[in-house]
Each structure stands twice: as structure tokens, then as C-alpha cells.
Design a protein around this motif. Structure first.
Motif, PDB file in Angstrom:
ATOM      1  N   GLY A  51       0.788  -1.227   0.000  1.00 36.62           N
ATOM      2  CA  GLY A  51       0.000   0.000   0.000  1.00 36.62           C
ATOM      3  C   GLY A  51       0.818   1.273   0.000  1.00 36.62           C
ATOM      4  O   GLY A  51       0.264   2.368  -0.139  1.00 36.62           O
ATOM      5  N   MET A  52       2.128   1.172   0.136  1.00 34.10           N
ATOM      6  CA  MET A  52       2.966   2.370   0.088  1.00 34.10           C
ATOM      7  C   MET A  52       2.917   3.017  -1.292  1.00 34.10           C
ATOM      8  O   MET A  52       2.952   2.324  -2.302  1.00 34.10           O
ATOM      9  CB  MET A  52       4.429   2.014   0.399  1.00 34.10           C
ATOM     10  N   GLY A  53       2.856   4.338  -1.303  1.00 37.94           N
ATOM     11  CA  GLY A  53       2.924   5.082  -2.553  1.00 37.94           C
ATOM     12  C   GLY A  53       4.311   5.645  -2.775  1.00 37.94           C
ATOM     13  O   GLY A  53       5.239   5.406  -1.988  1.00 37.94           O
ATOM     14  N   LYS A  54       4.448   6.416  -3.830  1.00 34.33           N
ATOM     15  CA  LYS A  54       5.750   6.914  -4.284  1.00 34.33           C
ATOM     16  C   LYS A  54       6.529   7.652  -3.196  1.00 34.33           C
ATOM     17  O   LYS A  54       7.714   7.372  -2.975  1.00 34.33           O
ATOM     18  CB  LYS A  54       5.536   7.821  -5.493  1.00 34.33           C
ATOM     19  N   THR A  55       5.886   8.583  -2.500  1.00 35.27           N
ATOM     20  CA  THR A  55       6.589   9.406  -1.515  1.00 35.27           C
ATOM     21  C   THR A  55       7.116   8.573  -0.355  1.00 35.27           C
ATOM     22  O   THR A  55       8.277   8.694   0.051  1.00 35.27           O
ATOM     23  CB  THR A  55       5.661  10.510  -0.973  1.00 35.27           C
ATOM     24  N   LYS A  56       6.273   7.702   0.185  1.00 38.54           N
ATOM     25  CA  LYS A  56       6.690   6.860   1.308  1.00 38.54           C
ATOM     26  C   LYS A  56       7.766   5.869   0.879  1.00 38.54           C
ATOM     27  O   LYS A  56       8.666   5.536   1.657  1.00 38.54           O
ATOM     28  CB  LYS A  56       5.482   6.130   1.895  1.00 38.54           C
ATOM     29  N   ILE A  57       7.655   5.382  -0.359  1.00 33.48           N
ATOM     30  CA  ILE A  57       8.664   4.448  -0.870  1.00 33.48           C
ATOM     31  C   ILE A  57      10.033   5.109  -0.918  1.00 33.48           C
ATOM     32  O   ILE A  57      11.028   4.556  -0.448  1.00 33.48           O
ATOM     33  CB  ILE A  57       8.270   3.949  -2.274  1.00 33.48           C
ATOM     34  N   GLU A  58      10.087   6.306  -1.501  1.00 36.23           N
ATOM     35  CA  GLU A  58      11.368   7.004  -1.604  1.00 36.23           C
ATOM     36  C   GLU A  58      11.972   7.258  -0.223  1.00 36.23           C
ATOM     37  O   GLU A  58      13.181   7.081  -0.017  1.00 36.23           O
ATOM     38  CB  GLU A  58      11.185   8.324  -2.355  1.00 36.23           C
ATOM     39  N   LYS A  59      11.139   7.651   0.719  1.00 35.88           N
ATOM     40  CA  LYS A  59      11.620   7.924   2.076  1.00 35.88           C
ATOM     41  C   LYS A  59      12.160   6.642   2.721  1.00 35.88           C
ATOM     42  O   LYS A  59      13.230   6.643   3.339  1.00 35.88           O
ATOM     43  CB  LYS A  59      10.483   8.499   2.916  1.00 35.88           C
ATOM     44  N   ALA A  60      11.414   5.540   2.564  1.00 34.12           N
ATOM     45  CA  ALA A  60      11.823   4.268   3.166  1.00 34.12           C
ATOM     46  C   ALA A  60      13.115   3.749   2.536  1.00 34.12           C
ATOM     47  O   ALA A  60      14.011   3.269   3.238  1.00 34.12           O
ATOM     48  CB  ALA A  60      10.708   3.229   3.020  1.00 34.12           C
ATOM     49  N   ILE A  61      13.210   3.853   1.213  1.00 36.33           N
ATOM     50  CA  ILE A  61      14.411   3.355   0.534  1.00 36.33           C
ATOM     51  C   ILE A  61      15.634   4.171   0.937  1.00 36.33           C
ATOM     52  O   ILE A  61      16.721   3.606   1.179  1.00 36.33           O
ATOM     53  CB  ILE A  61      14.230   3.383  -0.995  1.00 36.33           C
ATOM     54  N   LYS A  62      15.500   5.475   1.033  1.00 35.41           N
ATOM     55  CA  LYS A  62      16.637   6.309   1.436  1.00 35.41           C
ATOM     56  C   LYS A  62      17.097   5.962   2.851  1.00 35.41           C
ATOM     57  O   LYS A  62      18.296   5.975   3.142  1.00 35.41           O
ATOM     58  CB  LYS A  62      16.273   7.787   1.323  1.00 35.41           C
ATOM     59  N   ARG A  63      16.151   5.633   3.717  1.00 32.36           N
ATOM     60  CA  ARG A  63      16.536   5.222   5.070  1.00 32.36           C
ATOM     61  C   ARG A  63      17.281   3.893   5.033  1.00 32.36           C
ATOM     62  O   ARG A  63      18.288   3.717   5.727  1.00 32.36           O
ATOM     63  CB  ARG A  63      15.305   5.110   5.964  1.00 32.36           C
ATOM     64  N   ILE A  64      16.775   2.959   4.208  1.00 29.42           N
ATOM     65  CA  ILE A  64      17.451   1.663   4.056  1.00 29.42           C
ATOM     66  C   ILE A  64      18.877   1.856   3.558  1.00 29.42           C
ATOM     67  O   ILE A  64      19.821   1.244   4.075  1.00 29.42           O
ATOM     68  CB  ILE A  64      16.665   0.765   3.078  1.00 29.42           C
ATOM     69  N   LEU A  65      19.028   2.718   2.553  1.00 29.20           N
ATOM     70  CA  LEU A  65      20.348   2.945   1.967  1.00 29.20           C
ATOM     71  C   LEU A  65      21.264   3.702   2.927  1.00 29.20           C
ATOM     72  O   LEU A  65      22.450   3.369   3.062  1.00 29.20           O
ATOM     73  CB  LEU A  65      20.207   3.720   0.659  1.00 29.20           C
ATOM     74  N   LYS A  66      20.719   4.708   3.582  1.00 25.56           N
ATOM     75  CA  LYS A  66      21.528   5.498   4.517  1.00 25.56           C
ATOM     76  C   LYS A  66      22.064   4.633   5.647  1.00 25.56           C
ATOM     77  O   LYS A  66      23.236   4.744   6.041  1.00 25.56           O
ATOM     78  CB  LYS A  66      20.676   6.638   5.102  1.00 25.56           C
TER      79      LYS A  66
END
Length: 249
Positions: free
Chosen positions: A225-240
Motif C-alpha cells: 500500500g505504500m505510494g511513491k513518496t513513502k517508498i522514496e523515504k523508506a528506501i533512502k533510510r534503508i540505503l543510509k
């Protein structure tokens, strides 16, 4: 006094700005490419209207292989097991694909049989297959979801094609059945590449970008159910936080 208070407020605001700027993660060139490719593969669809939300399995995928009697599928079964093993190595949120020997208790089906048999055992999928697959279609997939959770999938593989084509198609369709439905045009070494059949490309292993897309989808931070904005935020946290080891970059 008013000027002093204003200066204090401005100083605090500036310090807050510097702290926020410090905590903003700037992806590398490869990571930026990965984020965009992830959204392209996961949020769009090859056939249906775009969901624009994450859809994924939340429980194991029990895959049953449907075959015709008196026919040998030894090579295809090796390809299927290889595809399962390749995928399972990348998921980190508890999801996995398992081969099943019980048709009734399974929630995913891979058809290595004639279309006549599909019509008998799964009329709904047979109708979808007949209406959707084109002349260049070596395989076909449908998955079904409620509240963005996948609960069932059906895969067709054309066993009249060469073994090389079947191996590539098996890897692609099993992978896409996990919630990665789109076939972009941008990377011709990707298992998701749209023009493989037209350009006679058979891809039997994941590219580094493919591996990292799968690692992201089946990471605990990526929710149905995640959309574009939440996805980008979550992925950046994973990468960081370096919560996955990237295969590319």
C-alpha cells in the motif's frame, strides 16, 4: 528585548535547518538509478492499469507445478528450483517461495501443461490467458491481491518454446509474481526488459539492478500500500543505514 528574542529564534531556526540538512540522505548515482527503476518495476504494470502502490506477499508463496501426464519436465523443474533459490537469497522480511506437492493447499500455480488442461483445472485463468497473451508471448502471469497483499498467482509457460526461452521466461514470471509486474524498456540486461522476445534475448540470471530491486521490495520497511513518496523515504533510510548490501554500484 524584542530584538534579542528574534535573534534567538532565528539562531534556533538556523541550527534546526542545519540539522535537518545534515540528516537528509543524498543517494549515489547508482542508488538514484535504483530508486527510479524500483518505482518503474513495482508501481506500474505491463497489462492492467497502474496500481501506483506496493503490492507484495505477506506469507510464503506455495508454488505448485501443473504438468501433463506422460511428459518429462526434468529441465524445467531445475529452472524453477533455480529461480526460487535465486529469489529466496534476496528477501529479508521473512517471505520465501516454496515448491508444493499439494494442489489444493497451494496459493500459486505454474502451468507447464497444455492450455486444454488449464481450461479444465483453472477456467478463470484460462480465459485471462486466452484474452491477453499475444503471438510473441512465451509466458503469462496473473496475481491477485486484497488490501495490496498478494494472496494467489497463476503462471503459464509455453513448453513449445526452446529450453533457453523457457528458462528465461520461468525466471521472469516467478519473479514478477512476487509483486514486480512491469516490463520497462530501459535496461536490456534486466529480467524485466520488455523487448526480450522481439530482440531474441534470453536472460537466465538477475542483473545487479534486478537483485537490488528484489532486496528492496522484500525488505521489512517496504509495506503493502505504500505510494511513491513513502517508498522514496523508506528506501533512502534503508540505503543510509546500509540495511542491505547492494549488488550494484
Amino acid at each position: 528585548m524584542g530584538i534579542v528574542i528574534l535573534l534567538i529564534i532565528l539562531t534556533l531556526a538556523y541550527l534546526l535547518y542545519l540539522n535537518l540538512k545534515k540528516n537528509i540522505y543524498k543517494p549515489t548515482e547508482y542508488e538514484s538509478e535504483l530508486i527510479e527503476y524500483f518505482k518503474e518495476v513495482a508501481l506500474k504494470s505491463e497489462f492492467d492499469e497502474n496500481i501506483n502502490k506496493i503490492v507484495k506477499w505477506r506469507k510464503p508463496m506455495q508454488l505448485y507445478v501443473v504438468t501433463d501426464k506422460n511428459k518429462i519436465y526434468d529441465k524445467q523443474m531445475v529452472y524453477i528450483q533455480n529461480a526460487i533459490d535465486s529469489f529466496n537469497m534476496l528477501a529479508t522480511d521473512g517471505f520465501k517461495i516454496e515448491l508444493s506437492e499439494d494442489f489444493k493447499s497451494s496459493n500459486a500455480y505454474l502451468y507447464l501443461c497444455s492450455r486444454e488442461k488449464i481450461a479444465r483445472v483453472n477456467p478463470e485463468f484460462y480465459e485471462q490467458l486466452t484474452n491477453s497473451i499475444d503471438a510473441n508471448g512465451f509466458g503469462y502471469l496473473e496475481f491477485y491481491w486484497i488490501s495490496y497483499n498478494i494472496y494467489r498467482s497463476s503462471i503459464y509457460i509455453d513448453t513449445n518454446e526452446s529450453m533457453e526461452v523457457q528458462e528465461s521466461t520461468i525466471l521472469e514470471e516467478i519473479t514478477q509474481s512476487t509483486g514486480l509486474p512491469n516490463d520497462p524498456e530501459s535496461h536490456n540486461n534486466s529480467i524485466f526488459y520488455e523487448h526480450k522476445s522481439i530482440e531474441d534475448i534470453n536472460i537466465k540470471k538477475y542483473s545487479d539492478l534486478d537483485k537490488d530491486v528484489i532486496k528492496l521490495l522484500y525488505h521489512p520497511r517496504i509495506k503493502p500500500g505504500m505510494g511513491k513518496t513513502k517508498i522514496e523515504k523508506a528506501i533512502k533510510r534503508i540505503l543510509k543505514n546500509k540495511e542491505i548490501i547492494l549488488s550494484g554500484g
